[in-house]
Design a protein around this motif. Structure first.
Motif, short mmCIF file in Angstrom:
data_model
loop_
_atom_site.label_atom_id
_atom_site.label_comp_id
_atom_site.label_asym_id
_atom_site.label_seq_id
_atom_site.Cartn_x
_atom_site.Cartn_y
_atom_site.Cartn_z
N GLN A 127 0.83 -1.21 0.00
CA GLN A 127 0.00 0.00 0.00
C GLN A 127 0.87 1.25 0.00
OE1 GLN A 127 -3.15 0.00 -0.30
NE2 GLN A 127 -3.88 -1.98 0.37
N GLY A 173 -8.69 9.65 2.49
CA GLY A 173 -9.11 8.27 2.22
C GLY A 173 -8.17 7.27 2.87
N TYR A 177 -9.01 4.39 5.44
CA TYR A 177 -8.67 3.02 5.07
C TYR A 177 -7.79 2.36 6.12
CZ TYR A 177 -6.70 -0.76 2.22
OH TYR A 177 -6.29 -1.97 1.74
N THR A 181 -11.43 1.16 8.04
CA THR A 181 -11.97 -0.01 7.34
C THR A 181 -10.98 -1.18 7.22
OG1 THR A 181 -11.36 0.69 5.11
CG2 THR A 181 -13.44 1.52 5.97
N HIS A 182 -9.68 -0.92 7.09
CA HIS A 182 -8.74 -2.04 6.90
C HIS A 182 -7.61 -2.02 7.91
CE1 HIS A 182 -11.02 -2.33 3.27
NE2 HIS A 182 -10.40 -3.43 2.92
N LEU A 185 -5.82 -5.33 8.65
CA LEU A 185 -4.99 -5.84 7.55
C LEU A 185 -3.57 -5.28 7.61
CD1 LEU A 185 -5.58 -7.61 4.97
CD2 LEU A 185 -5.69 -5.47 3.70
N LYS C 116 -14.54 -6.86 1.58
CA LYS C 116 -13.36 -6.26 2.22
C LYS C 116 -12.12 -6.32 1.32
CE LYS C 116 -11.06 -5.55 6.51
NZ LYS C 116 -11.17 -5.63 7.95
N GLU C 117 -11.85 -7.50 0.77
CA GLU C 117 -10.71 -7.66 -0.11
C GLU C 117 -11.12 -8.64 -1.21
OE1 GLU C 117 -5.88 -8.07 0.57
OE2 GLU C 117 -7.22 -9.35 1.68
N THR C 331 -8.80 -3.48 -3.08
CA THR C 331 -9.68 -2.97 -2.03
C THR C 331 -10.30 -1.67 -2.51
OG1 THR C 331 -7.93 -1.64 -1.04
CG2 THR C 331 -8.16 -3.90 -0.23
N TRP C 332 -11.27 -1.16 -1.76
CA TRP C 332 -11.93 0.08 -2.20
C TRP C 332 -10.93 1.22 -2.33
CZ3 TRP C 332 -11.71 4.63 0.53
CH2 TRP C 332 -11.40 4.57 1.89
N TYR C 333 -9.92 1.25 -1.43
CA TYR C 333 -9.02 2.38 -1.48
C TYR C 333 -8.14 2.35 -2.73
CZ TYR C 333 -5.79 5.98 -0.21
OH TYR C 333 -5.07 7.12 -0.23
N GLU C 334 -7.77 1.16 -3.14
CA GLU C 334 -6.98 1.05 -4.36
C GLU C 334 -7.78 1.51 -5.57
OE1 GLU C 334 -3.83 -2.40 -3.16
OE2 GLU C 334 -5.73 -3.09 -3.99
N LYS C 336 -10.11 3.76 -5.45
CA LYS C 336 -10.17 5.22 -5.34
C LYS C 336 -8.89 5.86 -5.86
CE LYS C 336 -10.59 8.84 -1.90
NZ LYS C 336 -10.68 9.16 -0.47
#
Lengths: 352, 352, 352
Positions: A127, A173, A177, A181-182, A185, C116-117, C331-334, C336
């Protein structure tokens, strides 16, 4: 050492105030305020941690993140106010490459000499790489479009503001994240809050008070420090780029430097990576775009165009740092590689 | 074939000596000395392996590494002595991209047609990627700084020497890391020393003697070969860049080419990668910087500035090679991709 | 909605025919034909799937791949015929970045808000990254060589044709690799053919007939659409680059957009990735080189030189998309992040 911290902090703060208001020799002023900023940055760090202790981990992480780079942000705001845009950008560049190469490199080398291989959360590494890449893209795209297509000043500024807004959205964001939300992880993230030690002894009220005081102190010392920087460019013939990218950046990040190396020596490389990479991310995704908006408020707009060598330096630092951290492990040799790239960049900037 | 090796080696060596001293037609001279260099490079390889057999794996690996590229280094020293800096840099470029694209590509394709997927040490792949990146950075940073900021010749040379020193430090560190402190982590590395075959029959004294003789032979043939290269540029109108990057590089790396493909066909892709990537690394991190210092000794300093197209070619080769090898496995299609990129670069260089 | 598809398709087709032949207002013509192209592209997609259903998975996959981008290819051929080379290249650029950033980003964001993933085949992610890199290299190398070394027009064209041939060879190799020799290794690939629904109801003969009709319809509507584009450049002062890269690309990829997001919402992110990345790959490795050869047939050769900003945009899109997908999960952030990079590029292109 710990006992002496507060007396020294106060002594140096008073000393640099005297140096500034009594117009001592500028070299003396620079040295004193540079040492002082290391102490006040450390104080700010402790105060943030203490508040984080009471605020809970989520909000604490956010506070830790936003106040962690407060010194840089405040120094940069003074530079923006004085219209020293080139030095602002150079110091942002220096802060990013300093964190990714010097702080991360020194941590990995120090930790790696003690432990064979130090591992950290591999998801976080991935990430972080993508986020750093976004930061590089956000600097690279405006520069290449403006240079190749000769955009007008107005369009350049609109593009700068848009990119700045996008970066801030990305940063917010990322907070949601990684802290909501994560969170699970990316677990290593939590390590940063460990080991408060003495700070836990402060009450909630004290902690908040200290946070405010520390921020004010950082603001004062930063202004005094910035006032002396012209000495290096005027008297010693150093370029604004070198002063901004290496001298300002090293002084401004001193707190992170020592914290990260200490953590690596305790085999907490995950936390060290978080400080080094997290700090770079914050500079790229939050401090830099905020400064664009701040400059607008001052009525003297600063665009987001960095020079070719600055973008090259940041790009190169991100590439090597992500290549090394992608596998979620560091060794002494990887630390050495990062430091070597830092030296190459330092020499190159010196000659500009 | 093995029985004929030494008679052929001697015959070709004598033949190219005659061609050189009797001033035969330069095309004939080139062809003969090009064939001879393949034989003497092969001889040097065998002698190095034999000495490595007695010296133990650690020192052996080091010898293997330093003598492995001796042919290239010696050719390059003669080119530096004659002041043909452009051709030196072109041949270094060609050597790096030839190893990463042609040698690695042919090995992965040949091996992949026989075996579905060939795996090798994934740690090594990651480390190699970071090291190659350092090599690219070391070429890229001086070029971009000198070009964008118009550094003086003196500063450019100081920057070149610093970067060269950094690369040699990185290379020595890599030897310590991969052969001493983290040897077990990168285990595939050891495979390169496998299968000595006949060379094991040589005594310790013989091996050392042969190593000295082989090195001297390489030196002679290299000088004769270099003396003929102007034919291609003068008579056939080819650019120094194309001659250096493709003709000199292919001839100078012939020994590695055949060895790597043979290893891949025996499903030892790890050793093949080690030859191809290891050889590139050595060119970038050791041969290139040593040549900078050699040129200083000759009193005719060569800087580290490569042309845009050379840096682009090396950058592209490193990117695709690391993208393909990062997962620690190769297939026929990945080999084909590398070869296709080599063709694209070859055609592009031809037209320059 | 499904019931209304065919009536709406026919209604819009007739409407855009009227608009075109009766010379309605060009803005009206554009809007009508843009809506129609979404319907006919959808029809083409359904027909391809239906034929694939009878042809078996291997041939089916190939048909799916080659007809999937038929709309773009046909639009581009009309642009080439009219000599609008800049707009062709802009629309290819837009198609690649639109697929990698908008389609992949929207899919990952939509899917990530629900799950989630989301994981997909990690081998495929790695291979896709290497192939995309080849595409970037194939655009970058000619551009940098021509710019730095001032190649003649003839050499530039020869280089363009060679690179185009290399790309087509790479693409054919990829089909063999991914559908024949290493099919099982990249298993997610098969998911794309899932869920035919109503199309399975068509007979073999019907399916082939519909495929032919759909292709003809796409060809007509594309020509009508292309005829209206000059309005944007002439009347609204938008650059060819922006119209090609954003308006043409979004309209031409509408079918992929909706399909990929639907699949992501069903937790089939592998299939969504396959559509987005596979489509980009096809544009870069097949459509673009085919257009070079098509232009030669028209007697008005188009070279492979893209502008700096186009290459920068493609390079940046590939870098961030591969950085995000390399771990085989989204994931959602990726998602975005990808969308944010798309916005940055959109704004930058708008100002050119």
């Amino acid at each position: 050492m710990k006992k002496l911290f507060f007396p020294l902090l106060i002594a140096f703060f008073v000393l640099s105030a005297l140096a500034h208001y009594l117009h001592w020799n500028t070299v003396a002023q620079f040295v004193i305020s540079a040492v002082t900023i290391v102490f006040v940055a450390g104080f700010l760090g402790k105060a943030t941690e203490a508040v984080a202790h009471y605020a809970g981990q989520r909000l604490g992480g956010f506070l830790n993140a936003t106040f962690g780079n407060a010194a840089e942000l405040i120094i940069a705001i003074f530079l923006v106010k004085e219209g020293l845009f080139d030095m602002v950008k150079a110091s942002l560049t220096g802060s990013i490459i300093g964190n990714l190469l010097l702080v991360l490199g020194a941590s990995a080398l120090a930790g790696g000499l003690k432990f064979k291989e130090q591992k950290f959360n591999i998801h976080l590494a991935g990430q972080n790489a993508s986020l750093m890449l976004l930061g590089v893209i956000a600097l690279f795209i405006p520069a290449v479009f403006v240079k190749s297509e000769h955009l007008s000043q107005g369009d350049t500024m609109t593009l700068s503001v848009t990119v700045a807004a996008v970066l801030i959205i990305a940063y917010i964001g990322w907070l949601v994240y990684s802290m909501v939300t994560h969170k699970s992880l990316l677990e290593d993230h939590a390590d940063t809050q460990a080991d408060h030690g003495e700070t836990a002894a402060w009450s909630k009220g004290q902690s908040i008070l200290f946070l405010v005081i520390a921020t004010v102190m950082v603001a004062f010392v930063s202004e005094w420090l910035v006032g002396t920087l012209h000495t290096f460019t005027d008297q010693y013939g150093m370029s604004e780029l070198f002063v901004g990218a290496f001298i300002v950046a090293i002084v401004g990040n001193a707190a992170e430097h020592s914290a990260a190396v200490m953590l690596a020596l305790k085999n907490k490389i995950g936390a060290a990576v978080e400080i080094a990479v997290g700090s770079s991310l914050q500079i790229a995704l939050f401090v830099a775009p905020v400064l664009i908006f701040v400059s607008l408020m001052f009525g003297n707009p600063m665009n987001i165009l960095f020079t070719t060598v600055e973008i090259a330096a940041i790009g190169v630092a991100v590439l090597i740092a992500t290549s090394i951290s992608r596998d979620g492990a560091t060794t002494w040799y990887e630390g050495k590689l990062l430091l070597l790239v830092y030296i190459v960049l330092g020499v190159a900037f010196f000659f500009v």
